[in-house]
Design an enzyme around this catalytic site. Structure first.
Site, PDB file in Angstrom:
ATOM      1  N   CYS A 333     -17.050 -78.477  49.977  1.00  0.00           N
ATOM      2  CA  CYS A 333     -17.044 -77.249  49.189  1.00  0.00           C
ATOM      3  C   CYS A 333     -18.168 -76.275  49.529  1.00  0.00           C
ATOM      4  O   CYS A 333     -17.985 -75.065  49.432  1.00  0.00           O
ATOM      5  CB  CYS A 333     -17.052 -77.555  47.695  1.00  0.00           C
ATOM      6  SG  CYS A 333     -17.729 -79.142  47.266  1.00  0.00           S
ATOM      7  N   ARG A 362     -19.189 -90.892  53.240  1.00  0.00           N
ATOM      8  CA  ARG A 362     -19.658 -91.359  51.935  1.00  0.00           C
ATOM      9  C   ARG A 362     -20.106 -92.791  52.061  1.00  0.00           C
ATOM     10  O   ARG A 362     -19.412 -93.621  52.656  1.00  0.00           O
ATOM     11  CB  ARG A 362     -18.537 -91.262  50.896  1.00  0.00           C
ATOM     12  CG  ARG A 362     -18.091 -89.831  50.666  1.00  0.00           C
ATOM     13  CD  ARG A 362     -17.062 -89.725  49.567  1.00  0.00           C
ATOM     14  NE  ARG A 362     -16.601 -88.342  49.482  1.00  0.00           N
ATOM     15  CZ  ARG A 362     -15.613 -87.928  48.685  1.00  0.00           C
ATOM     16  NH1 ARG A 362     -14.997 -88.798  47.897  1.00  0.00           N
ATOM     17  NH2 ARG A 362     -15.254 -86.675  48.667  1.00  0.00           N
ATOM     18  N   GLN A 380     -10.643 -85.166  54.950  1.00  0.00           N
ATOM     19  CA  GLN A 380      -9.897 -84.684  53.795  1.00  0.00           C
ATOM     20  C   GLN A 380      -9.081 -83.457  54.181  1.00  0.00           C
ATOM     21  O   GLN A 380      -9.550 -82.621  54.944  1.00  0.00           O
ATOM     22  CB  GLN A 380     -10.859 -84.273  52.679  1.00  0.00           C
ATOM     23  CG  GLN A 380     -11.570 -85.443  52.028  1.00  0.00           C
ATOM     24  CD  GLN A 380     -12.435 -84.966  50.887  1.00  0.00           C
ATOM     25  OE1 GLN A 380     -13.285 -84.092  51.084  1.00  0.00           O
ATOM     26  NE2 GLN A 380     -12.240 -85.516  49.713  1.00  0.00           N
ATOM     27  N   ASP A 382      -8.691 -80.668  52.750  1.00  0.00           N
ATOM     28  CA  ASP A 382      -9.392 -80.087  51.612  1.00  0.00           C
ATOM     29  C   ASP A 382      -9.196 -78.577  51.536  1.00  0.00           C
ATOM     30  O   ASP A 382      -9.201 -77.900  52.552  1.00  0.00           O
ATOM     31  CB  ASP A 382     -10.894 -80.382  51.789  1.00  0.00           C
ATOM     32  CG  ASP A 382     -11.622 -80.388  50.469  1.00  0.00           C
ATOM     33  OD1 ASP A 382     -10.980 -80.191  49.426  1.00  0.00           O
ATOM     34  OD2 ASP A 382     -12.850 -80.585  50.487  1.00  0.00           O
ATOM     35  N   HIS A 384     -10.274 -75.053  48.939  1.00  0.00           N
ATOM     36  CA  HIS A 384     -10.928 -74.505  47.760  1.00  0.00           C
ATOM     37  C   HIS A 384     -10.296 -73.169  47.460  1.00  0.00           C
ATOM     38  O   HIS A 384     -10.212 -72.305  48.329  1.00  0.00           O
ATOM     39  CB  HIS A 384     -12.432 -74.404  47.985  1.00  0.00           C
ATOM     40  CG  HIS A 384     -13.058 -75.763  48.058  1.00  0.00           C
ATOM     41  ND1 HIS A 384     -13.206 -76.427  49.247  1.00  0.00           N
ATOM     42  CD2 HIS A 384     -13.480 -76.600  47.086  1.00  0.00           C
ATOM     43  CE1 HIS A 384     -13.720 -77.622  49.007  1.00  0.00           C
ATOM     44  NE2 HIS A 384     -13.900 -77.762  47.715  1.00  0.00           N
ATOM     45  N   LYS A 463      -8.916 -82.460  35.745  1.00  0.00           N
ATOM     46  CA  LYS A 463      -8.197 -82.574  37.019  1.00  0.00           C
ATOM     47  C   LYS A 463      -6.835 -83.219  36.854  1.00  0.00           C
ATOM     48  O   LYS A 463      -6.555 -83.868  35.852  1.00  0.00           O
ATOM     49  CB  LYS A 463      -9.032 -83.397  38.005  1.00  0.00           C
ATOM     50  CG  LYS A 463      -9.339 -84.807  37.494  1.00  0.00           C
ATOM     51  CD  LYS A 463     -10.039 -85.641  38.555  1.00  0.00           C
ATOM     52  CE  LYS A 463     -10.255 -87.068  38.065  1.00  0.00           C
ATOM     53  NZ  LYS A 463     -10.752 -87.972  39.076  1.00  0.00           N
ATOM     54  N   HIS A 509     -10.892 -77.269  43.445  1.00  0.00           N
ATOM     55  CA  HIS A 509     -10.967 -78.142  44.621  1.00  0.00           C
ATOM     56  C   HIS A 509      -9.623 -78.857  44.661  1.00  0.00           C
ATOM     57  O   HIS A 509      -9.161 -79.314  43.632  1.00  0.00           O
ATOM     58  CB  HIS A 509     -12.000 -79.255  44.469  1.00  0.00           C
ATOM     59  CG  HIS A 509     -13.364 -78.829  44.071  1.00  0.00           C
ATOM     60  ND1 HIS A 509     -14.408 -78.863  44.955  1.00  0.00           N
ATOM     61  CD2 HIS A 509     -13.875 -78.406  42.896  1.00  0.00           C
ATOM     62  CE1 HIS A 509     -15.520 -78.480  44.325  1.00  0.00           C
ATOM     63  NE2 HIS A 509     -15.218 -78.189  43.075  1.00  0.00           N
TER      64      HIS A 509
END
Length: 646
Positions: A333, A362, A380, A382, A384, A463, A509
């Site tokens: 992000c 991670r 990911q 991903d 935003h 979420k 996200h």
RNA sequence: GCCCACGUAGCUCAGCAGGUAGAGCACAUCCUUGGUAAGGAUGAGGUCACCGGUUCAAGUCCGGUCGUGGGCUCCA
């Protein structure tokens, strides 16, 4: 008094038991199948007297979901009895029914061994043979505490105190008595289709600071046949385990010398990833996203500013460059927000949707790593989305539609979960309410089923999670749609409104596949390694019968490749049967066999990986047939996709 | 991270009361040119995960490390 059972109205004397009622109303065969009774939402022992005010009674069948849960719970009592008999010092704690089975946690000085499990199982079977009745009784908490303390069963006191209340029910069969809400089967003789599966450590009350107990898992069913079916299913699932197929199909490997949770993608695996990622990028572009990209490491101050350094540090890796501290990104992000902030944004620019296949690292605890499903370095899909508050719900609706399209393409079963505000959280009530309503409203608007997990949201916002189910019926979180009020605040994101003033945008996200690694793990199991034609690394393989057809095979290969297919030619000096077997084991969707006949006719003989073989056809017909199969899932899902870059 | 189990050739697995390793497949060479799930012969491949200890002697016993598996906690 009167009662309706199975559509029949019966006249009864007071104090009649549920079992007696059902026996009267049901046929012998029907009654034999009944484990407990149900009045409205309450399950009752067959030995219980009919509750006053109950106007309609149902028999709960052994093979129903509720019935199986009762059988499993009763079997866990049976196991606790056996454990106490064989290991009198073991303390009992809790033993619920779970999906497909049950467990019971014991506090014992040492872990149980596989031999112990055999002995426990034998003891349980002897208790089944003795056909002991389950007897319910009630006592008040004082009596119970002294009863259990006298037996050294300290956990039961804690359970009662947590539950609160004065009176508790007990169930006794044979020598064994346990605090329990019930209900249970009538007699131990009703049980027997069970098997103890494994031992594991489990924390008391699921708290890793509390004592670790010995948990025994078992499975239990209404019949030996159902038990066998379940055990066969476990076998089948093992066969499609992505870790096994990943090696067999040469998709990926892991290496001790690299480190746990790190994946090496072999040519075939990397190709599948590339196809998947290419498809996703194009799909995002079509839907109004921008592709962006950021670095893997960013200065530590940035992570301090975002709050990750305070809240997520244990999961992050750090490094140093020119004496400056850097953090390796666990999320994407920050780069995306800085892209937003790189110039002044107008309300006309919103929503802004930034997409990246972002590689994150991670530091997951060593014990949780699991094949491709749980790794330390992953990609990911991903994005935003930064939008005006009034655009939030529309964006979420579109997003869920996006998720639905993608899941349909893969023919996946999935469960949606809405998670609401947790105790430890930040942001105003108003923000939380608006965001939660947007999520809920979007789900309702689309008429989707979803589960609500109260208090399970992220600390920065509510979420929606998408859970997929793998071959072993484990659920995995993949897609997620998360609202966030914190980061726009912390990074002071603004847009200029119609009024010329600065306003705070809302941020979402989201991922759809979640992680490419995990998703591919699930896909391998979902397809049992037989990827659909569009994803298969090799779509067709040409198999020659003898060396005589080498040249012709090369020509066919070129013609198929020209039509956009990924083709290999097996020209080795091996028997056809051998080549077919190899292609079959590698789960290649189309085999094109070429012998003298085909060479002379300028054709190919098509064999497909499963189902009926189409047989002899022209090269062009083969190319068209395979290409149609490649396109089909997209057309079915109302999408289009061109493979131009792969 | 915690509990338990496991770690022998690329893969699947044997091996044992502690005496310095074996099969099948894959791989290489040769023979074979054979129509839809394994043709034959020969050969090459292992400091038995790593480090340390016990022992005359350790793949085999003990300790540690790394990795893997089943769970717990956590999570995409």
């Amino acid at each position: 008094m009167q009662i309706v059972v199975n559509g029949k109205t019966l006249e009864l004397a007071e104090g009649t038991t549920c079992g007696e009622v059902l026996k009267e109303a049901l046929s012998k065969k029907q009654f034999k199948n009944v484990v407990v009774a149900r009045c409205e939402q309450t399950l009752l022992d067959l030995s219980a007297s009919l509750p006053t005010g109950c106007s309609e009674l149902f028999g709960v069948r052994a093979d129903s979901e509720e019935g199986l849960a009762v059988i499993r719970h009763s079997t866990s009592h049976l196991m606790a009895e056996a454990v106490k008999k064989l290991f009198p010092e073991a303390k009992v704690t809790i033993g619920p029914s779970i999906k497909d089975g049950f467990y019971y946690d014991f506090d014992y000085e040492r872990p149980f061994t596989p031999e112990d499990l055999q002995a426990i199982e034998a003891e349980m079977l002897s208790s089944v043979g003795a056909d002991k009745p389950f007897i319910r009784s009630e006592m008040n908490i004082k009596e119970l505490v002294s009863l259990f303390e006298a037996q050294g069963e300290s956990y039961k006191t804690e359970i009662m105190q947590d539950l609160g209340g004065e009176n508790f029910s007990l169930y006794t069969h044979g020598e064994f008595t346990d605090l329990c809400r019930g209900p249970h089967v009538e007699r131990t003789g009703k049980l027997g289709a069970f098997k103890l599966l494994s031992v594991a450590g489990a924390y008391w009350r699921g708290d890793e600071k509390k004592k670790q107990l010995q948990r025994i898992y078992g499975t239990a069913w209404d019949s030996p046949k159902a038990l066998k079916k379940y055990l066969d299913r476990l076998e089948e699932a093992k066969k499609r385990d992505h870790r096994k197929l990943g090696t067999q199909l040469d998709i990926f490997s892991t290496h001790e010398e690299i480190g746990g949770g790190m994946i090496l993608w072999h040519p075939k695996g990397a190709l599948i990833r590339a196809i998947l990622e290419d498809f996703e990028k194009k799909e995002h572009l079509k839907r109004g996203y921008d592709l962006v990209q950021g670095p893997l490491i960013l200065k530590r101050e940035l992570w301090e500013k975002s709050g990750h350094y305070d809240n997520y540090r244990e999961n992050m890796y750090f490094t140093e460059i020119d004496e400056a501290a850097y953090g390796i990104k666990p999320m994407n992000c920050l780069s995306h927000m800085l892209i937003y902030k790189s110039k002044i944004r107008s309300y006309r620019d919103l929503p802004m949707r930034m997409f990246e296949h972002g590689i994150v690292h991670r530091h997951e605890k060593s014990g949780v790593l699991h094949g491709l499903m749980r790794v330390r370095s992953f990609t990911q899909d991903d994005a935003h989305l930064i939008c005006r508050p009034d655009q939030l719900q529309a964006e979420i609706i579109t997003l869920i539609g996006f998720v639905r399209d993608i899941m349909k393409l893969f023919d996946f079963d999935y469960v949606l979960e809405l998670s609401t505000r947790p105790e430890k959280s930040i942001g105003s009530d108003e923000d939380w309410e608006r965001a939660t309503n947007s999520l809920r409203g979007a789900l309702d608007n689309l008429g989707l089923d979803y589960r609500v997990n109260e208090g399970d949201g992220a600390f920065y916002g509510p979420k929606i999670d998408v859970h997929l189910v793998d071959a072993l019926e484990r659920g995995w979180q993949c897609g997620t749609i998360q609202c966030d009020f914190t980061l726009p605040e912390r990074f002071d994101l603004v847009y200029v409104g119609e009024d010329g003033k600065q306003h705070r945008p809302v941020m979402i996200h989201r991922t759809i596949l979640g992680s490419i690694e995990r998703f591919l793990g699930i896909l391998i199991e979902h397809y049992a390694g037989a990827f659909p034609a569009w994803l298969a690394p090799v779509q067709a393989r040409i198999l020659t019968v003898t060396d005589e057809q080498k040249e012709y095979a090369e020509q066919v290969k070129q013609r198929l490749e020209a039509s956009g297919l990924r083709v290999e030619a097996d020209l080795r000096n091996e028997k056809l049967g051998y080549k077919v077997r190899e292609a079959q084991v590698e789960k290649i969707p189309y085999m094109l066999i070429i012998g003298d006949k085909e060479k002379e006719a300028g054709s190919v003989n098509m064999r497909i990986r499963q189902g009926e073989d189409p047989g002899l056809m022209t090269v062009e017909a083969a190319a068209e047939l395979i290409n149609a199969a490649v396109r089909k899932p997209f057309l079915d899902g109302g999408m289009s996709y061109s493979f131009s870059t792969i």
